[in-house]
Scaffold this motif. Structure first.
Motif, mmCIF file in Angstrom:
data_model
loop_
_atom_site.group_PDB
_atom_site.id
_atom_site.type_symbol
_atom_site.label_atom_id
_atom_site.label_comp_id
_atom_site.label_asym_id
_atom_site.label_seq_id
_atom_site.Cartn_x
_atom_site.Cartn_y
_atom_site.Cartn_z
ATOM 1 N N LEU A 93 -5.341 41.396 -9.050
ATOM 2 C CA LEU A 93 -5.989 42.127 -10.126
ATOM 3 C C LEU A 93 -4.956 42.963 -10.879
ATOM 4 O O LEU A 93 -4.101 43.610 -10.267
ATOM 5 N N VAL A 94 -5.025 42.937 -12.192
ATOM 6 C CA VAL A 94 -4.098 43.695 -13.030
ATOM 7 C C VAL A 94 -4.775 45.008 -13.397
ATOM 8 O O VAL A 94 -5.804 45.004 -14.080
ATOM 9 N N ARG A 95 -4.215 46.103 -12.959
ATOM 10 C CA ARG A 95 -4.841 47.396 -13.198
ATOM 11 C C ARG A 95 -4.183 48.090 -14.382
ATOM 12 O O ARG A 95 -3.045 47.784 -14.752
ATOM 13 N N ASN A 96 -4.918 49.008 -14.985
ATOM 14 C CA ASN A 96 -4.349 49.799 -16.071
ATOM 15 C C ASN A 96 -3.303 50.760 -15.514
ATOM 16 O O ASN A 96 -3.095 50.838 -14.300
ATOM 17 N N GLY A 97 -2.669 51.520 -16.378
ATOM 18 C CA GLY A 97 -1.602 52.413 -15.945
ATOM 19 C C GLY A 97 -2.073 53.757 -15.452
ATOM 20 O O GLY A 97 -1.248 54.629 -15.159
ATOM 21 N N GLY A 98 -3.388 53.939 -15.353
ATOM 22 C CA GLY A 98 -3.931 55.242 -14.982
ATOM 23 C C GLY A 98 -3.657 55.619 -13.541
ATOM 24 O O GLY A 98 -3.054 54.874 -12.765
ATOM 25 N N LEU A 99 -4.149 56.788 -13.159
ATOM 26 C CA LEU A 99 -3.800 57.379 -11.873
ATOM 27 C C LEU A 99 -4.746 57.007 -10.738
ATOM 28 O O LEU A 99 -4.448 57.257 -9.580
ATOM 29 N N CYS A 100 -5.899 56.434 -11.063
ATOM 30 C CA CYS A 100 -6.897 56.152 -10.030
ATOM 31 C C CYS A 100 -6.542 54.866 -9.296
ATOM 32 O O CYS A 100 -6.663 53.766 -9.847
ATOM 33 N N VAL A 105 -11.653 52.586 -11.230
ATOM 34 C CA VAL A 105 -11.291 52.759 -12.637
ATOM 35 C C VAL A 105 -10.006 51.978 -12.946
ATOM 36 O O VAL A 105 -9.005 52.524 -13.412
ATOM 37 N N ARG A 106 -10.035 50.679 -12.702
ATOM 38 C CA ARG A 106 -8.858 49.838 -12.872
ATOM 39 C C ARG A 106 -8.863 49.051 -14.175
ATOM 40 O O ARG A 106 -7.888 48.374 -14.489
ATOM 41 N N HIS A 107 -9.931 49.099 -14.941
ATOM 42 C CA HIS A 107 -10.136 48.187 -16.060
ATOM 43 C C HIS A 107 -9.275 48.531 -17.275
ATOM 44 O O HIS A 107 -8.622 49.575 -17.333
ATOM 45 N N TYR A 108 -9.305 47.632 -18.257
ATOM 46 C CA TYR A 108 -8.588 47.807 -19.513
ATOM 47 C C TYR A 108 -9.502 48.356 -20.612
ATOM 48 O O TYR A 108 -9.113 49.219 -21.368
ATOM 49 N N PHE A 109 -10.695 47.788 -20.743
ATOM 50 C CA PHE A 109 -11.677 48.268 -21.704
ATOM 51 C C PHE A 109 -12.962 48.558 -20.945
ATOM 52 O O PHE A 109 -13.275 47.908 -19.943
ATOM 53 N N GLY A 110 -13.749 49.526 -21.441
ATOM 54 C CA GLY A 110 -15.016 49.805 -20.811
ATOM 55 C C GLY A 110 -15.743 50.940 -21.511
ATOM 56 O O GLY A 110 -15.142 51.977 -21.806
ATOM 57 N N LEU A 111 -17.022 50.734 -21.791
ATOM 58 C CA LEU A 111 -17.864 51.757 -22.405
ATOM 59 C C LEU A 111 -19.265 51.628 -21.836
ATOM 60 O O LEU A 111 -19.513 50.838 -20.922
ATOM 61 N N GLY A 112 -20.201 52.378 -22.409
ATOM 62 C CA GLY A 112 -21.579 52.320 -21.951
ATOM 63 C C GLY A 112 -22.527 52.292 -23.120
ATOM 64 O O GLY A 112 -22.372 51.498 -24.048
#
Length: 466
Positions: free
Chosen positions: A124-131, A135-142
């Motif tokens: 899985l390719v995770r984003n650069g964030g700290l989690c 919370v590994r995704h690239y795009f996401g909303l609700g």
């Protein structure tokens, strides 16, 4: 001045202006491509919940730069579905590498498990964030998805599909998680959308683990195939089963490193457990993100009933913030990202609907404002502060406080830089040479045309257009 000379002069002037305009326009045009896709169908009934992770979804291929990702829930006829019928709790998309010839299904991995990425068959390719755990995704909303801008500003793009980064024997794919709640006829619409555990009548999470004491609502109570109660008799008048899809629209360009600059996705979470301590480096292994939290009702009524949650985090990069947007649930009244000294970087405010139609549903957050700051330089190890505000006139369970930012490692070359000046001078000389030749040719051709026209007039010939 004669008419012929005026025509000749105007044509030459037009040619000169056209050439000058073309010479000062950008030396490239990033052709943005757009395509819309449908997720696999989701079959829902009143009160039902769908929360699958769907692999190998349709997505642009090749070495590309992502410029935006938008989504909404539609029915089988392609019509947008309002939030008061199907509440879109969230959707997220994420890239992954899979071994060629291996079929990855929903049963193969549990995407919320912290052991993700340990299999030799997929990465899985995770984003650069700290989690590191979620919370590994690239795009996401609700619910805000229809009126929130995800456009990546020029000349930046999210680089995807670089052949040099693809592991040997693997190929790049994408997954989507869709968390939607059918609230038609439910006994408590807000309680269902906030995933209150008593309404869903669950005591364990989706992995069969007992809920933590005091946990009143959130993702652990409204997972895939759970059910929120419906009013007696609501479904007695016929079959209310419906087929829904997540319609997602991707914008991208073919990657060209000569004109595009890569921007990396970072997602920060206000529930991050990290605390500064002696010797701490801010490494992702020091972070645990709870993703959601409870907003308890205030003890007094009035405008002062605001729940404020702040979090200071050490940044793991050197770079420039070029985009930001927050994610909040109903009750949210805004979020901000700023430096320790109070200097603002990005504020993101919710838009609430006041109608009934899709995209304007009363009582729901239907958009979040995105910020496009002048690139803000952030240094490795610098501490930034997030602040999320919720109204707590009434309590809320399972709310979120995520901040999406795009970070570029470099900025466009300044026009005043010495190499750029030399290059611009060389281009100008080439352009002027071409312009001179073009003008000379144009003058010769136009002069010949004028002489020819005069001769024809002297011979008694007149054009049919005069």
């Amino acid at each position: 001045m004669s008419r012929d000379k005026m025509v000749c002069s105007c044509l030459i002037s037009s040619l000169i202006l056209l050439l000058i305009a073309s010479s000062i326009s950008p030396s490239y045009t990033s052709k943005i491509k757009t395509a819309s896709f449908l997720s696999p169908k989701q079959v829902m009934t009143p009160g039902s919940v769908t929360d699958p992770h769907l692999f190998d979804i349709d997505f642009p291929t090749g070495h590309i730069g992502l410029k935006g990702f938008d989504a909404e829930v539609v029915d089988q006829d392609g019509n947008p579905v309002p939030l008061h019928e199907t509440y879109l709790h969230h959707w997220v998309v994420q890239p992954y590498y899979v071994r060629k010839g291996f079929n990855l299904s929903q049963l193969d991995i549990a995407p919320r498990d912290h052991h993700l990425g340990s299999s030799p068959d997929y990465i899985l390719v995770r984003n650069g964030g700290l989690c590191s755990n979620r919370v590994r995704h690239y795009f996401g909303l609700g619910s805000e998805t229809r009126k929130t801008s995800t456009y990546v500003p020029d000349p930046y793009a999210i680089e995807i599909g670089d052949p040099e980064e693809t592991p040997d024997g693997y190929e790049l794919k994408w997954l989507v998680n869709i968390h939607a709640i059918d609230t038609r006829g439910v006994v408590d619409r807000q309680g269902c959308t906030e995933c209150r555990c008593d309404l869903y009548n669950v005591t364990v999470d989706e992995y069969g683990r007992a809920l933590e004491p005091g946990y009143r609502g959130g993702l652990d109570c409204c997972y895939d195939k759970t059910q929120c109660p419906v009013r007696n008799g609501f479904d007695d008048n016929g079959n209310k089963t419906r087929t829904l899809y997540l319609k997602y629209t991707v914008r991208w360009v073919d990657w060209d490193s000569s004109v595009l600059l890569p921007a990396k996705v970072y997602i920060l979470d206000v529930t991050d457990s990290w605390e500064p301590s002696e010797g701490s480096t801010g490494d992702v292994r020091e972070h645990f993100c709870h993703v959601e939290y409870e907003v308890k009702p205030c003890k007094t009524n009035g405008d002062g009933c605001v729940d404020v949650k702040k979090k200071s985090l050490m940044m793991p990069f050197n770079g420039y913030i070029v985009y930001g947007v927050a994610h909040q649930h109903a009750g949210g009244i805004g979020a901000a990202l700023y430096r320790e000294g109070g200097e603002g970087i990005c504020s993101s405010m919710p838009k609430y609907g006041n109608g009934h139609e899709p995209g304007n549903e009363a009582g729901y957050i239907v958009g979040m404002s995105s910020c496009y700051p002048e690139p803000v330089k952030v240094s490795y190890g610098e501490t930034l502060i997030m602040e999320f505000n919720y109204s707590n006139v009434v309590g809320h369970t399972g709310v979120m406080g995520l901040f999406y930012i795009l970070v570029a490692q470099q900025l466009p070359e300044p026009v005043s830089s010495l190499p750029a000046l030399f290059q611009a001078r060389e281009r100008s000389l080439n352009i002027l040479a071409s312009l001179a030749v073009t003008v000379v040719v144009a003058v010769v051709v136009l002069k010949a045309a004028v002489v020819y026209r005069r001769q024809n007039r002297e011979d008694g010939y007149q054009s049919l257009s005069t």
